[in-house]
Design a protein around this motif. Structure first.
Motif, mmCIF file in Angstrom:
data_model
loop_
_atom_site.group_PDB
_atom_site.id
_atom_site.type_symbol
_atom_site.label_atom_id
_atom_site.label_comp_id
_atom_site.label_asym_id
_atom_site.label_seq_id
_atom_site.Cartn_x
_atom_site.Cartn_y
_atom_site.Cartn_z
ATOM 1 N N ARG A 250 -51.633 -22.822 23.419
ATOM 2 C CA ARG A 250 -51.909 -21.600 24.171
ATOM 3 C C ARG A 250 -52.919 -21.853 25.292
ATOM 4 N NH1 ARG A 250 -56.774 -19.512 22.257
ATOM 5 N NH2 ARG A 250 -57.231 -20.334 20.183
ATOM 6 N N GLU B 220 -55.777 -20.788 26.690
ATOM 7 C CA GLU B 220 -57.214 -21.002 26.636
ATOM 8 C C GLU B 220 -57.546 -22.431 26.183
ATOM 9 O OE1 GLU B 220 -59.204 -18.932 23.570
ATOM 10 O OE2 GLU B 220 -61.200 -19.192 24.454
ATOM 11 N N ARG B 221 -56.830 -22.894 25.144
ATOM 12 C CA ARG B 221 -57.047 -24.247 24.641
ATOM 13 C C ARG B 221 -56.615 -25.279 25.667
ATOM 14 N NH1 ARG B 221 -54.263 -25.078 18.917
ATOM 15 N NH2 ARG B 221 -55.054 -27.175 19.255
ATOM 16 N N TYR C 177 -59.086 -25.791 28.433
ATOM 17 C CA TYR C 177 -60.237 -26.526 27.909
ATOM 18 C C TYR C 177 -59.916 -28.024 27.770
ATOM 19 C CZ TYR C 177 -63.937 -27.663 24.484
ATOM 20 O OH TYR C 177 -64.999 -28.218 23.813
ATOM 21 N N TYR C 178 -58.775 -28.345 27.166
ATOM 22 C CA TYR C 178 -58.405 -29.759 27.014
ATOM 23 C C TYR C 178 -58.197 -30.417 28.372
ATOM 24 C CZ TYR C 178 -57.478 -28.404 22.155
ATOM 25 O OH TYR C 178 -57.593 -27.921 20.877
ATOM 26 N N GLN D 261 -63.211 -30.998 20.222
ATOM 27 C CA GLN D 261 -63.274 -31.536 21.587
ATOM 28 C C GLN D 261 -62.296 -32.701 21.692
ATOM 29 O OE1 GLN D 261 -67.292 -32.373 22.808
ATOM 30 N NE2 GLN D 261 -67.750 -30.211 22.568
ATOM 31 N N SER E 58 -62.448 -20.737 34.756
ATOM 32 C CA SER E 58 -63.241 -20.252 33.615
ATOM 33 C C SER E 58 -64.171 -21.320 33.042
ATOM 34 C CB SER E 58 -62.287 -19.774 32.518
ATOM 35 O OG SER E 58 -61.470 -20.858 32.111
ATOM 36 N N ILE E 59 -64.095 -22.549 33.544
ATOM 37 C CA ILE E 59 -64.866 -23.644 32.940
ATOM 38 C C ILE E 59 -66.166 -23.920 33.702
ATOM 39 C CG2 ILE E 59 -64.860 -26.110 32.361
ATOM 40 C CD1 ILE E 59 -62.878 -24.751 30.645
ATOM 41 N N GLU F 251 -68.357 -24.267 23.670
ATOM 42 C CA GLU F 251 -67.719 -24.129 22.357
ATOM 43 C C GLU F 251 -66.221 -24.389 22.463
ATOM 44 O OE1 GLU F 251 -68.918 -23.027 19.163
ATOM 45 O OE2 GLU F 251 -70.801 -23.646 20.138
ATOM 46 N N PRO F 252 -65.654 -25.260 21.624
ATOM 47 C CA PRO F 252 -64.208 -25.456 21.656
ATOM 48 C C PRO F 252 -63.491 -24.173 21.232
ATOM 49 C CG PRO F 252 -65.298 -27.221 20.434
ATOM 50 C CD PRO F 252 -66.327 -26.156 20.689
ATOM 51 N N PRO F 253 -62.359 -23.870 21.888
ATOM 52 C CA PRO F 253 -61.639 -22.637 21.568
ATOM 53 C C PRO F 253 -60.928 -22.705 20.216
ATOM 54 C CG PRO F 253 -60.494 -23.888 23.273
ATOM 55 C CD PRO F 253 -61.779 -24.600 23.022
ATOM 56 N N TRP F 254 -60.815 -23.912 19.663
ATOM 57 C CA TRP F 254 -60.134 -24.063 18.384
ATOM 58 C C TRP F 254 -60.794 -25.209 17.626
ATOM 59 C CZ3 TRP F 254 -57.449 -28.143 16.113
ATOM 60 C CH2 TRP F 254 -56.701 -27.827 14.958
#
Ligand code: ADP
Ligand code: MG
Ligand code: MG
Length: 540
Positions: free
Chosen positions: A282, A284-285, A288-289, A322, A451-452, A463-466
């Motif tokens: 998804r 958001e993750r 981040y990745y 992470q 957003s980062i 904070e990691p989203p998952w």
């Protein structure tokens, strides 16, 4: 009973239990440990640069801090200022205001006992005049630099004559110990690669878990993989990024060369795309990745290293959620300004579906092949298929090549939004020079990453989203890694032995020292009450 399933369960249980460290048990295991005496030669061969001893090496840094804090108020202030500064840099809102007030009161008032009295010239003026209004990054950086200049002078020279430095030499001596299989407990296999398997291991005396990538010596020799194995090891030990796996040890036994790395127990991104519930990752993750991957790739490129194997399978998650790039087995160092020149078939590197047009056309190429492969990987995280190859599609490589060279990338999956499509399209420009990232511009300024906060991301503070579950093993069952292929008995000559030795350099300083500190071994052995010889002896 399903015996295979039972085997797997037993292996998983042992592996998960090892991760619950029993500190009392560990302390018992190491009561007899003592620090060795430094040999005369080791002190002379040591790299005595300030940056290396007092900044890069965690134990050197800690001992230098201890030395400063045990000296006069001026040295104490020089030790505390950089700490409080970095605290301010990463703090937010209320905490940031508080950190700022503390810095102003402690270090900038001539009547304070922590006043930075060692500053001279311009830096001294800036410090004295610092207030709420002109408290900015640039002014503080200047004071920080002046502090470094001060520390690397007289304080550093005094440190090197102190018992603290003798302690450092003892740790350096300990660091050089020979590493063998006996240093570790071994747990289940986590994955399999071209030259052997990767299993979980644990350092007996610290409880630290790692992943050990074992390269079969016979297979390496048979397939001529030695050069890349050594290159992988050399690049891994040089990189220093939160987003690339760290190397902690390299050693060899009778049959294997071993690379001991950060344990990434959250599984690889391919596993997350295809094997866990609904396919894909998804948004958001995924953002981040991608932010972490991009930062990792930029770090490699800043060292003139081309990764050449960017794909979700090679991006691994740690226990916190992470991610890091792994598998640098295809990475190469570029001489400054050069391209990789493809002699027919040789130098042809990568995985089908992720290879850039210039590789497929056997042209010379540079770092931009990694941005192409990242474009393919982002596409895959969204759509659970590649831009030019469907999931599990049986298709000849020639056809994938044709599509890659001729077809436009289509975005049919419902999850593609505008910024994502735009970013992927820019990474998938067929001409190298038109591709995002190829001319040194930073892909992280694209609106996809809006957003980062990259400052905080690079400090590991986002904070990691998952977060992976601590009671789940994110790997295939152990029986799926069984190896049936025969390896014939290959004889090794003096040249092979020389290569094995060049590969097996034992502990990697920075990572090993961090392990000693994190596991508490540093504090235990450093306490003069706990081990016979205290800090009295002075190194001559
Ligand atoms: P190869 O170069 O032969 O492809 P890799 O380095 O990719 O070997 O390792 C093979 C597999 O082992 C990976 O796909 C992954 O599943 C697992 N693996 C590799 N490194 C680690 C690690 N540091 N932590 C956990 N698992 C790992
Ligand atoms: Mg791999
Ligand atoms: Mg590899």
């Amino acid at each position: 009973y399903d015996l295979v399933g039972l085997d797997n369960l037993v292996a998983n249980t042992a592996y998960l239990r090892a991760q619950q460290v029993d500190y009392d048990e560990l302390r018992k295991r190491r009561v007899s440990l003592t620090l060795p005496k430094p040999k005369n030669s080791s002190g002379l061969l040591l790299d005595r640069k300030y940056e290396s001893v007092c900044e890069q090496q965690p134990i050197g840094r800690k001992l230098f801090q201890e030395f400063l804090l045990a000296s006069n108020p001026q040295y104490v202030a020089a030790a505390e200022f950089p700490e409080e500064l970095s605290h301010w840099r990463f703090a937010e809102d209320e905490a940031r205001e508080k950190a700022k007030r503390s810095i102003l009161a402690k270090f900038c008032q001539p009547e304070s006992k922590s006043f930075l009295s060692y500053l001279t010239g311009e830096a001294a003026e800036i410090c004295k005049n610092l207030s709420n209004k002109n408290f900015d990054e640039e002014a503080l950086e200047q004071i920080k630099e002046a502090t470094r200049d001060f520390l690397r002078g007289k304080p550093f020279l005094e440190f090197m004559k102190s018992p603290f430095f003798y302690r450092f030499l003892q740790w350096k001596e300990y660091e050089k110990q020979k590493i063998t299989n006996k240093y570790f407990y071994e747990f289940r296999t986590l994955g399999k690669g071209g030259f052997g398997e990767v299993c979980a291991v644990q350092v007996k005396y610290t409880g630290q878990m790692y992943a050990c990538k074992k390269l079969d010596k016979s297979r390496l020799k048979k397939k001529g993989g030695e050069r890349f194995a050594l290159l992988e090891k050399q690049i891994l030990e040089k990189v220093n990024s939160l987003f690339i796996v760290n190397l902690a040890y390299s050693y060899n036994d009778k049959t294997h060369l071993c690379l001991v790395m950060d344990l990434m127990n959250g599984g690889d991104l391919k596993f997350h795309i295809y094997e866990l519930g609904e396919r894909g990752i998804r948004m958001e993750r995924l953002i981040y990745y991608t932010a972490q991957i991009t930062t990792g790739i930029l770090h490699l490129h800043s060292m003139d290293v081309v990764y050449r194997d960017m794909k979700p399978e090679n991006v691994l998650l740690d226990a916190k959620g992470q991610c890091r790039l792994s598998d640098l087995g295809l990475a190469v160092e570029l001489p400054k300004g050069r391209t990789i020149c493809q002699k027919k078939k040789k130098g042809f590197a990568g995985t089908t579906g992720y290879m850039a047009p210039e590789i497929l056309k056997q042209e010379n190429y540079r770092i931009s092949v990694d941005w192409w492969a990242l474009g393919c990987s982002i596409y895959e995280m969204v759509a659970a298929r590649l831009p030019f190859k469907d999931f599990r599609e049986k298709v000849h490589n020639e056809e994938v090549t044709r599509r890659t060279l001729e077809d436009e990338c289509k975005f049919e999956h419902k999850n593609f939004d505008d910024p994502t499509k735009d970013l992927i399209s820019r990474f998938l420009r067929k001409k190298q020079l038109h591709r995002l990232g190829s001319r040194g511009e930073d892909p992280r300024s694209h609106r996809f990453f809006q957003s980062i906060n990259f400052h905080r991301l690079e400090a590991g503070l986002v904070e990691p989203p998952w977060v992976p579950k601590s009671n789940v093993v994110y790997a295939r069952n152990t029986d799926e890694f069984r190896d049936n292929s025969e390896v014939e008995n290959i004889k090794f000559d003096a040249k092979d032995e020389k290569f094995f030795n060049e590969f097996s350099t034992g502990a990697v300083s920075v990572r090993w020292q961090k392990e000693m500190i994190d596991s508490g071994v540093f504090d235990e052995l450093n306490d003069p009450k706990l081990n016979g010889h205290g800090c009295e002896s002075v190194w001559t």
